[in-house]
Write a protein that holds these residues in place. Structure first.
Motif, PDB file in Angstrom:
ATOM      1  N   PRO B  83     106.194   2.882 115.373  1.00 34.87           N
ATOM      2  CA  PRO B  83     105.223   3.582 114.528  1.00 34.87           C
ATOM      3  C   PRO B  83     103.772   3.129 114.701  1.00 34.87           C
ATOM      4  CG  PRO B  83     107.188   3.073 113.264  1.00 34.87           C
ATOM      5  CD  PRO B  83     107.320   2.352 114.572  1.00 34.87           C
ATOM      6  N   ALA B  84     103.544   1.821 114.857  1.00 31.19           N
ATOM      7  CA  ALA B  84     102.150   1.357 114.896  1.00 31.19           C
ATOM      8  C   ALA B  84     101.389   1.900 116.110  1.00 31.19           C
ATOM      9  CB  ALA B  84     102.082  -0.162 114.814  1.00 31.19           C
ATOM     10  N   PRO B  85     101.916   1.723 117.339  1.00 25.89           N
ATOM     11  CA  PRO B  85     101.179   2.294 118.475  1.00 25.89           C
ATOM     12  C   PRO B  85     101.105   3.828 118.424  1.00 25.89           C
ATOM     13  CG  PRO B  85     103.232   1.234 119.188  1.00 25.89           C
ATOM     14  CD  PRO B  85     103.022   0.857 117.776  1.00 25.89           C
ATOM     15  N   ALA B  86     102.152   4.476 117.888  1.00 23.99           N
ATOM     16  CA  ALA B  86     102.110   5.938 117.758  1.00 23.99           C
ATOM     17  C   ALA B  86     101.000   6.341 116.786  1.00 23.99           C
ATOM     18  CB  ALA B  86     103.464   6.470 117.274  1.00 23.99           C
ATOM     19  N   THR B  87     100.810   5.541 115.750  1.00 24.30           N
ATOM     20  CA  THR B  87      99.735   5.818 114.779  1.00 24.30           C
ATOM     21  C   THR B  87      98.369   5.609 115.416  1.00 24.30           C
ATOM     22  OG1 THR B  87     101.151   5.218 112.927  1.00 24.30           O
ATOM     23  CG2 THR B  87      98.784   5.118 112.545  1.00 24.30           C
ATOM     24  N   CYS B  88      98.232   4.543 116.211  1.00 21.33           N
ATOM     25  CA  CYS B  88      96.952   4.303 116.902  1.00 21.33           C
ATOM     26  C   CYS B  88      96.584   5.495 117.770  1.00 21.33           C
ATOM     27  CB  CYS B  88      97.040   3.052 117.774  1.00 21.33           C
ATOM     28  SG  CYS B  88      97.107   1.539 116.810  1.00 21.33           S
ATOM     29  N   GLN B  89      97.600   6.055 118.424  1.00 24.64           N
ATOM     30  CA  GLN B  89      97.390   7.221 119.276  1.00 24.64           C
ATOM     31  C   GLN B  89      96.827   8.395 118.451  1.00 24.64           C
ATOM     32  OE1 GLN B  89      97.722   7.134 122.478  1.00 24.64           O
ATOM     33  NE2 GLN B  89      97.163   9.305 122.759  1.00 24.64           N
ATOM     34  N   ILE B  90      97.427   8.638 117.286  1.00 20.18           N
ATOM     35  CA  ILE B  90      96.974   9.718 116.396  1.00 20.18           C
ATOM     36  C   ILE B  90      95.547   9.451 115.916  1.00 20.18           C
ATOM     37  CG2 ILE B  90      97.342  10.750 114.105  1.00 20.18           C
ATOM     38  CD1 ILE B  90     100.369  10.317 114.568  1.00 20.18           C
ATOM     39  N   LEU B  91      95.278   8.207 115.536  1.00 18.42           N
ATOM     40  CA  LEU B  91      93.942   7.851 115.037  1.00 18.42           C
ATOM     41  C   LEU B  91      92.887   8.124 116.111  1.00 18.42           C
ATOM     42  CD1 LEU B  91      94.836   4.456 113.297  1.00 18.42           C
ATOM     43  CD2 LEU B  91      94.354   6.636 112.161  1.00 18.42           C
ATOM     44  N   LYS B  92      93.229   7.754 117.361  1.00 21.80           N
ATOM     45  CA  LYS B  92      92.273   7.967 118.466  1.00 21.80           C
ATOM     46  C   LYS B  92      92.081   9.464 118.724  1.00 21.80           C
ATOM     47  CE  LYS B  92      93.250   3.636 120.857  1.00 21.80           C
ATOM     48  NZ  LYS B  92      94.159   3.058 121.862  1.00 21.80           N
ATOM     49  N   GLU B  93      93.186  10.194 118.787  1.00 23.52           N
ATOM     50  CA  GLU B  93      93.112  11.632 119.080  1.00 23.52           C
ATOM     51  C   GLU B  93      92.255  12.373 118.061  1.00 23.52           C
ATOM     52  OE1 GLU B  93      97.551  11.931 121.106  1.00 23.52           O
ATOM     53  OE2 GLU B  93      97.156  13.000 119.228  1.00 23.52           O
ATOM     54  N   ARG B  94      92.403  11.982 116.787  1.00 25.05           N
ATOM     55  CA  ARG B  94      91.681  12.706 115.730  1.00 25.05           C
ATOM     56  C   ARG B  94      90.367  12.034 115.338  1.00 25.05           C
ATOM     57  NH1 ARG B  94      95.979  13.897 111.104  1.00 25.05           N
ATOM     58  NH2 ARG B  94      97.889  13.851 112.323  1.00 25.05           N
ATOM     59  N   GLY B  95      90.069  10.908 115.976  1.00 25.67           N
ATOM     60  CA  GLY B  95      88.829  10.207 115.643  1.00 25.67           C
ATOM     61  C   GLY B  95      88.802   9.696 114.215  1.00 25.67           C
ATOM     62  N   LEU B  96      89.941   9.232 113.715  1.00 29.85           N
ATOM     63  CA  LEU B  96      90.018   8.749 112.332  1.00 29.85           C
ATOM     64  C   LEU B  96      89.760   7.238 112.270  1.00 29.85           C
ATOM     65  CD1 LEU B  96      93.236  10.654 111.189  1.00 29.85           C
ATOM     66  CD2 LEU B  96      90.879  11.198 110.561  1.00 29.85           C
ATOM     67  N   ARG B  97      89.081   6.833 111.204  1.00 28.48           N
ATOM     68  CA  ARG B  97      88.816   5.410 110.975  1.00 28.48           C
ATOM     69  C   ARG B  97      89.614   5.015 109.736  1.00 28.48           C
ATOM     70  NH1 ARG B  97      83.860   3.507 108.476  1.00 28.48           N
ATOM     71  NH2 ARG B  97      83.657   1.268 108.776  1.00 28.48           N
ATOM     72  N   PRO B  98      90.678   4.238 109.904  1.00 29.94           N
ATOM     73  CA  PRO B  98      91.609   4.018 108.784  1.00 29.94           C
ATOM     74  C   PRO B  98      91.233   2.850 107.880  1.00 29.94           C
ATOM     75  CG  PRO B  98      92.482   2.962 110.709  1.00 29.94           C
ATOM     76  CD  PRO B  98      91.179   3.613 111.142  1.00 29.94           C
ATOM     77  N   TYR B  99      91.705   2.964 106.644  1.00 26.88           N
ATOM     78  CA  TYR B  99      91.797   1.798 105.765  1.00 26.88           C
ATOM     79  C   TYR B  99      93.237   1.323 105.932  1.00 26.88           C
ATOM     80  CZ  TYR B  99      91.912  -1.081 101.564  1.00 26.88           C
ATOM     81  OH  TYR B  99      92.044  -2.130 100.702  1.00 26.88           O
ATOM     82  N   LEU B 100      93.432   0.126 106.476  1.00 28.32           N
ATOM     83  CA  LEU B 100      94.792  -0.363 106.779  1.00 28.32           C
ATOM     84  C   LEU B 100      95.402  -1.093 105.599  1.00 28.32           C
ATOM     85  CD1 LEU B 100      94.707  -2.099 110.282  1.00 28.32           C
ATOM     86  CD2 LEU B 100      95.595   0.167 109.726  1.00 28.32           C
ATOM     87  N   LEU B 101      96.608  -0.705 105.244  1.00 25.21           N
ATOM     88  CA  LEU B 101      97.381  -1.449 104.248  1.00 25.21           C
ATOM     89  C   LEU B 101      98.593  -2.023 104.966  1.00 25.21           C
ATOM     90  CD1 LEU B 101      97.685   0.671 100.986  1.00 25.21           C
ATOM     91  CD2 LEU B 101      96.933  -1.691 101.146  1.00 25.21           C
ATOM     92  N   ILE B 102      98.499  -3.257 105.375  1.00 24.22           N
ATOM     93  CA  ILE B 102      99.612  -3.860 106.127  1.00 24.22           C
ATOM     94  C   ILE B 102     100.102  -5.083 105.369  1.00 24.22           C
ATOM     95  CG2 ILE B 102     100.255  -5.033 108.264  1.00 24.22           C
ATOM     96  CD1 ILE B 102      98.440  -3.193 109.750  1.00 24.22           C
ATOM     97  N   HIS B 103     101.382  -5.192 105.286  1.00 23.09           N
ATOM     98  CA  HIS B 103     102.011  -6.276 104.536  1.00 23.09           C
ATOM     99  C   HIS B 103     101.491  -7.629 105.022  1.00 23.09           C
ATOM    100  CE1 HIS B 103     104.833  -8.383 102.157  1.00 23.09           C
ATOM    101  NE2 HIS B 103     105.619  -7.344 101.920  1.00 23.09           N
ATOM    102  N   ASP B 104     101.224  -8.456 104.050  1.00 24.22           N
ATOM    103  CA  ASP B 104     100.652  -9.797 104.196  1.00 24.22           C
ATOM    104  C   ASP B 104     100.909 -10.516 105.528  1.00 24.22           C
ATOM    105  OD1 ASP B 104      99.324 -11.989 103.460  1.00 24.22           O
ATOM    106  OD2 ASP B 104     100.891 -12.819 102.181  1.00 24.22           O
ATOM    107  N   GLY B 105      99.882 -10.609 106.331  1.00 26.52           N
ATOM    108  CA  GLY B 105      99.939 -11.434 107.539  1.00 26.52           C
ATOM    109  C   GLY B 105     100.939 -10.990 108.595  1.00 26.52           C
ATOM    110  N   ARG B 106     101.348  -9.712 108.561  1.00 24.49           N
ATOM    111  CA  ARG B 106     102.332  -9.254 109.546  1.00 24.49           C
ATOM    112  C   ARG B 106     101.709  -9.146 110.935  1.00 24.49           C
ATOM    113  NH1 ARG B 106     106.894 -10.260 106.789  1.00 24.49           N
ATOM    114  NH2 ARG B 106     107.080  -8.970 104.942  1.00 24.49           N
ATOM    115  N   PRO B 107     102.470  -9.550 111.973  1.00 25.14           N
ATOM    116  CA  PRO B 107     101.935  -9.502 113.335  1.00 25.14           C
ATOM    117  C   PRO B 107     101.602  -8.082 113.792  1.00 25.14           C
ATOM    118  CG  PRO B 107     103.989 -10.748 113.243  1.00 25.14           C
ATOM    119  CD  PRO B 107     103.821 -10.082 111.917  1.00 25.14           C
ATOM    120  N   VAL B 108     102.134  -7.056 113.131  1.00 24.42           N
ATOM    121  CA  VAL B 108     101.860  -5.682 113.546  1.00 24.42           C
ATOM    122  C   VAL B 108     100.364  -5.391 113.474  1.00 24.42           C
ATOM    123  CG1 VAL B 108     102.069  -4.534 111.286  1.00 24.42           C
ATOM    124  CG2 VAL B 108     102.726  -3.297 113.354  1.00 24.42           C
ATOM    125  N   ARG B 109      99.628  -6.181 112.706  1.00 23.90           N
ATOM    126  CA  ARG B 109      98.172  -6.015 112.612  1.00 23.90           C
ATOM    127  C   ARG B 109      97.522  -5.966 113.992  1.00 23.90           C
ATOM    128  NH1 ARG B 109      93.875  -5.087 112.957  1.00 23.90           N
ATOM    129  NH2 ARG B 109      92.025  -5.501 111.704  1.00 23.90           N
TER     130      ARG B 109
END
Lengths: 209, 209
Positions: B83-109
């Protein structure tokens, strides 16, 4: 349409909301809405039964009533129907021992002083991940989980901006556990009924504003 | 029912889940499920295209792949749809700048290192009231709010017990803002499609497990 006198002929009681009807909350205790102090006095001097019915779930009734009295309203705690005391009533009737999730340091906590609660890690911000997860685990360990929500508001306004209300957190726990919450507060029919019972008035004899 | 050989005649690719299929997570990196290391090796030695498709949204692909390689699997980051890299792809395609809510200190950041983000108060526990409220305020200020959720899991298991997953928080923000989230992860058809595109296989030519 029939004139007001005729339309009000069968009315025996009035339910009054508080926030946005009697006063606008804000810094320094808020401000009374123009004419509302006098309107309450006239209603209470009339033949009509008056009950105050609010979804206020952050302030205790004592705090809310104190604030309104300082603004000039003739109101006492016993005249107020609010989600927290209505919930205490349900908890007592069913012999339930709750895990309380109450927004950080809110005075409404005092409404639950007579209730035996489960809160092993109750500390700091109530809607923290840790406290939400504790509530979730408590629910998942029950054969018949009961989730009671004091209203289901989406958000409320503060001078600093919009703030998440209890509703979103209710939805989160509903989804996590696959259950449906019982909402204590408007627009729940049970909640209105408890307000009507307090003044001995039937629904068709009521004016609500 | 037709024998396996016949049923597999049209199959050109295999999608493999990771957690619960290749390995069971747990203390010390988890354990490989019996026979799975060999099965992956045989599949990769065959004429079939192989893709790993996971809803893992706490670990980065680098961490996940490192863990699996230590367990003996032949797997590289480029073979994983998550999901994370797939989301990055969507963010880039649509030019979106996200507010990230990621669980405390997770490496997925680290998957979002190349993305320009809005996180003025990003600190501590991500699913705190404060961070949830910040995300809520960001959404409410947008004309067309976009809420992307990395999966919609209700909860997951840790050795310490059940833990709330991202789904309940997605539901909370959906309800608060009156919007519908876009789920990136299984069972979203778009997510499966991106995994298929990566190996050039059509849905009817696929075996998924």
């Amino acid at each position: 349409m029939a004139p007001w006198g005729e339309r009000l002929a069968g009315v025996r009681g009035v339910l009054l909301d508080i926030s946005g009807v009697l006063y606008d909350s804000g810094a320094g205790g808020g401000t009374a809405i123009a004419g509302s102090v006098e309107a309450v006095a006239r209603l209470k001097g009339s033949r009509l039964k008056v009950r105050f019915c609010t979804n206020e779930s952050q302030k205790s009734r004592a705090e809310l009533v104190g604030q309104l009295r300082r603004l000039g309203f003739d109101i006492s705690e016993g005249e107020v129907t609010a989600p927290a005391p209505a919930t205490c009533q349900i908890l007592k009737e069913r012999g339930l021992r709750p895990y309380l999730l109450i927004h950080d340091g809110r005075p409404v906590r005092s409404e639950f002083d007579q209730i035996d609660i489960i809160n092993p890690n109750y500390a700091g911000e109530s809607f923290s991940y840790q406290n939400m997860n504790n509530a979730f685990q408590v629910l998942m360990e029950l054969e018949n989980p009961v989730l009671i929500s004091l209203g289901k508001g989406r958000y409320y306004k503060e001078t600093s901006g919009l703030m998440l209300d209890v509703g979103p957190y209710m939805k989160a726990l509903e989804y996590a556990c696959g259950i449906k919450a019982e909402v204590v507060g408007k627009p729940s029919p049970e909640f209105f009924k408890s307000a009507l019972q307090a003044i001995g008035v039937e629904a068709h004899q009521l004016l609500s504003m």
